[in-house]
Each structure stands twice: as C-alpha cells, then as structure tokens.
Scaffold this motif. Structure first.
Motif, mmCIF file in Angstrom:
data_model
loop_
_atom_site.group_PDB
_atom_site.id
_atom_site.type_symbol
_atom_site.label_atom_id
_atom_site.label_comp_id
_atom_site.label_asym_id
_atom_site.label_seq_id
_atom_site.Cartn_x
_atom_site.Cartn_y
_atom_site.Cartn_z
ATOM 1 N N SER A 114 -2.098 4.506 3.712
ATOM 2 C CA SER A 114 -2.976 4.209 2.575
ATOM 3 C C SER A 114 -2.230 4.337 1.258
ATOM 4 O O SER A 114 -2.397 3.517 0.347
ATOM 5 C CB SER A 114 -4.189 5.158 2.586
ATOM 6 O OG SER A 114 -4.892 5.074 3.802
ATOM 7 N N GLN A 115 -1.391 5.365 1.152
ATOM 8 C CA GLN A 115 -0.619 5.550 -0.071
ATOM 9 C C GLN A 115 0.397 4.437 -0.260
ATOM 10 O O GLN A 115 0.599 3.942 -1.380
ATOM 11 C CB GLN A 115 0.084 6.908 -0.040
ATOM 12 C CG GLN A 115 -0.865 8.103 -0.009
ATOM 13 C CD GLN A 115 -1.816 8.122 -1.181
ATOM 14 O OE1 GLN A 115 -1.444 7.798 -2.303
ATOM 15 N NE2 GLN A 115 -3.062 8.499 -0.927
ATOM 16 N N ALA A 116 1.049 4.015 0.826
ATOM 17 C CA ALA A 116 2.027 2.934 0.725
ATOM 18 C C ALA A 116 1.359 1.616 0.326
ATOM 19 O O ALA A 116 1.876 0.860 -0.513
ATOM 20 C CB ALA A 116 2.767 2.779 2.058
ATOM 21 N N LEU A 117 0.202 1.334 0.906
ATOM 22 C CA LEU A 117 -0.527 0.117 0.540
ATOM 23 C C LEU A 117 -0.975 0.174 -0.917
ATOM 24 O O LEU A 117 -0.934 -0.836 -1.633
ATOM 25 C CB LEU A 117 -1.733 -0.060 1.459
ATOM 26 C CG LEU A 117 -1.404 -0.423 2.908
ATOM 27 C CD1 LEU A 117 -2.629 -0.250 3.784
ATOM 28 C CD2 LEU A 117 -0.867 -1.852 2.998
ATOM 29 N N GLY A 118 -1.389 1.351 -1.350
ATOM 30 C CA GLY A 118 -1.769 1.515 -2.752
ATOM 31 C C GLY A 118 -0.609 1.229 -3.690
ATOM 32 O O GLY A 118 -0.792 0.646 -4.767
ATOM 33 N N ALA A 119 0.596 1.628 -3.268
ATOM 34 C CA ALA A 119 1.779 1.360 -4.093
ATOM 35 C C ALA A 119 2.022 -0.140 -4.230
ATOM 36 O O ALA A 119 2.369 -0.636 -5.309
ATOM 37 C CB ALA A 119 3.007 2.044 -3.481
ATOM 38 N N LEU A 120 1.818 -0.873 -3.148
ATOM 39 C CA LEU A 120 1.991 -2.334 -3.220
ATOM 40 C C LEU A 120 0.942 -2.966 -4.132
ATOM 41 O O LEU A 120 1.243 -3.907 -4.881
ATOM 42 C CB LEU A 120 1.910 -2.939 -1.817
ATOM 43 C CG LEU A 120 3.068 -2.631 -0.866
ATOM 44 C CD1 LEU A 120 2.839 -3.329 0.475
ATOM 45 C CD2 LEU A 120 4.410 -3.063 -1.467
#
Length: 358
Positions: A114-120
């Motif tokens: 979820s955090q990685a997708l938020g970064a994108l």
C-alpha cells in the motif's frame, strides 16, 4: 462475459490473512468481469529481500514474540513509519513493471504494498484508482496510505482509526471469506467428525494459531483440557515441530496443514484462537463461535481488543475464564456490510447495482 478491464491485486505471503483476502477478492472481481493479475509484494523486492523479510517476521514470532508489542507501538510514531515507507520503495522498479499495461484498478491487502502504491500515486506515475483492503480488525499507521483512493475497513472501529490517520475515503465492508466457509447442513457435522476421526459425542474446541502455528499453542491446548468443558483439537498449520511435540505429549487430535478447513470447522463446537486473523473470520462465517485466549503480542492483542470491544469475539484470561467461555460461547456470524468487490468495481468506474448489506 464482457471483460471490464485489468485489475491488479497485490498481497504478501506473510501469514495467510493477506493472501486469503487477496484470493477471495480476485475470485469476486473475476466474477464481475475483470481480468485479474495477482502478485506477491515480497517477490517484487530486489534479490532475496522478500524471503528474508518473511523469514525474519516468522522467526521473531517464534523467538521474541513480545517484541511485537514494542514494534506495534513504534509504528504509531512517524520516524519508524517513515522508515517502513522508505523500505517499501525498494519494490518500485518491479512494481512499475507489473503495473504495465496500465490497469483499471489496483488493490493492496498488504501494508508495504500500500505504501509503495501510494508513492507511485504521489509521483504521478499511476493513474488507476488504488484501494487498500484492511485484513485485520485493528489498524496501525502503516496500513494507511494517504494517496490511496479508498480504504475498505472490516468494521466501524477500524474505519474511524483509518480516518484519524488521514485516509481520504473509507468504506466499511463485510469481511471477505471464501464461500466454502458456511454453516453446517443437517447431519454434516457428524459426517465431518467421522471423516477427521473425531468422536461424535464430544464437545470439541478447535485450537488455531494461523498458518504458521505460532504462539502459546501447547499452553492453550493444556488449558482447554484442564477446563474439562471441551476436548481440544489442534491445527498446527505448517509448524511440523509443534505437531510432533503435541503428538509426543499425547494430545490425541492434532492436525498439520488442513486442506479442507471448512469441513473441520463445521466438525467442531467452538474455536479458540490467538491472533484474530483469517481463521477467526472463517470460523464466524461457518457459524462456529470463537474465543480469543493467550493471544499473540502486538497485532494479536490489538485485534483481540477490537474484536472484544465490538462484541464479535470475547477475549478471556485464565483457565476459569476459558471454562466459562467454552461453556457459553454462541455463534455471532460475520458483521454486516457492503460487498467489497462491489465497492472496488464502482471505484473502477463500473456501473453495477447496489447490493443490500448482508
């Protein structure tokens, strides 16, 4: 069936809860017409980082479970949460690859994903709507991505916590459990007992501790026996060492990895669990009452507090409290709520009819 577009679901093989939710969401989204691609976040990390992270988590639960109380508390503070977000970014190169071609919808059931997708989303590299599906009844800072379009929570308590952490949109939905987990039909319980070699005339308490079989399982088993109220049947998951120890200790009903968990749940009268994860939801969906006892530190205790507070699963302490709970436990079923697959489909722009909350 018309293909409604591509959906990407990302989970992680840490325990069974994240994968279990991802699997059922994949099945439901496929039924709505999506072409679903599912990925394990750990496999998106470089080299062997993913497996090392999984192994470290497993070993910590085995060797120093009390440290998870500290870790959960630390997650509530920005410095450690920020470090976790930085670690999550290690998956970005491979995440970009699996998100091509551009999907219509992206769903995460695992916090670091979820955090990685938020970064994108923050970088403007992902246009598709992103949804976070929460697999636990309790919430910590890391499960919330302020750049996700929707967080789907399993209860009002979790939804309120998500909003406090700054989620832009939150919906409460009925927890996802595979349809095989249903109440027993007439005569089905006794047939299941004969199949698993269980006596038909005994009150049976199924002791579960997740897919890894961690926690004070031997103590739980001994305490259930000491109550004299029920006979324990123990599921050890993939923990063969635990299975061997219980068998050597003379516990007569010990199982390893059970392929037909719905049938075993229907064979039993009550479930005693220690983490509040997927097994709890599966038991509730099967119509079997659940008790929390000797729960795991960290998220196990946090889950137990929420489940007890919302009146879904009582948390008890001591053999006397366990005996009382085993005697009086009654099935509560899953909490009501919208179908999360419907919420996801609408997030992706599909026009589907509203389905009344179950």
């Amino acid at each position: 069936m018309t293909v409604e577009g591509r959906a990407v679901v990302i989970s992680a093989r840490i325990g069974a809860g994240h994968d279990g939710a991802a699997g059922e969401l994949t099945r439901r989204l496929s039924g709505l017409g999506f072409a679903v691609d599912r990925f394990d976040y750990l496999d998106l990390l470089p080299g062997r980082w993913g497996q090392r992270l999984c192994d470290a988590y497993h070993r910590e639960l085995e060797i120093a479970p009390a440290s998870w109380d500290w870790l959960l508390a630390a997650m509530g503070h920005a410095p450690l949460a920020g470090l976790a977000r930085a670690v999550s970014a290690l998956a970005l190169p491979n995440l970009r690859k699996v998100l091509a071609p551009a999907p219509r919808l992206v769903v995460s059931t695992y916090p670091l994903a979820s955090q990685a997708l938020g970064a994108l989303r923050r970088k403007g590299e992902l246009d598709a709507p992103v949804a976070v599906y929460l697999t636990d009844p309790s919430v910590h800072r890391l499960v919330v991505s302020q750049h996700a379009d929707l967080h789907i929570a399993p209860n009002d308590h979790a939804a309120a916590a998500v909003r406090r952490f700054g989620a832009p949109a939150t919906e409460v939905a009925r927890p996802v459990v595979a349809p095989e987990f249903r109440p027993a039909l007439p005569g089905e319980r006794d047939r299941a007992r004969r199949r698993f070699g269980l006596a038909t005339g005994e009150r049976l308490a199924l002791v579960v501790s997740g897919s890894w079989g961690v926690g004070e399982v031997e103590e739980i088993t001994a305490d259930v026996t000491a109550t004299g109220v029920a006979h324990p049947a123990v599921v050890c998951g993939r923990n063969e060492a635990l299975r061997e120890r219980l068998t050597r200790a003379g516990v007569p009903r010990v199982f390893g990895w059970v392929r037909d968990m719905p049938a075993l749940l229907r064979a039993c009268d009550v479930v005693v669990q220690n983490a509040g994860g997927l097994s709890t939801l599966e038991a509730l969906a099967t119509g079997v009452p659940v008790i929390t006892y000797r729960c795991l530190p960290g998220h196990g205790r946090a889950n137990a507090r929420v489940l007890d507070e919302i009146g879904l699963v009582p948390s008890v302490t001591g053999v006397a409290g366990l005996a009382q709970a085993l005697s009086t436990a009654r099935p509560s079923g899953l909490p009501a709520g919208a179908d999360p697959a419907g919420l996801l489909a609408r997030l992706a722009g599909m026009r589907i009819p509203e389905v009344p909350a179950a």
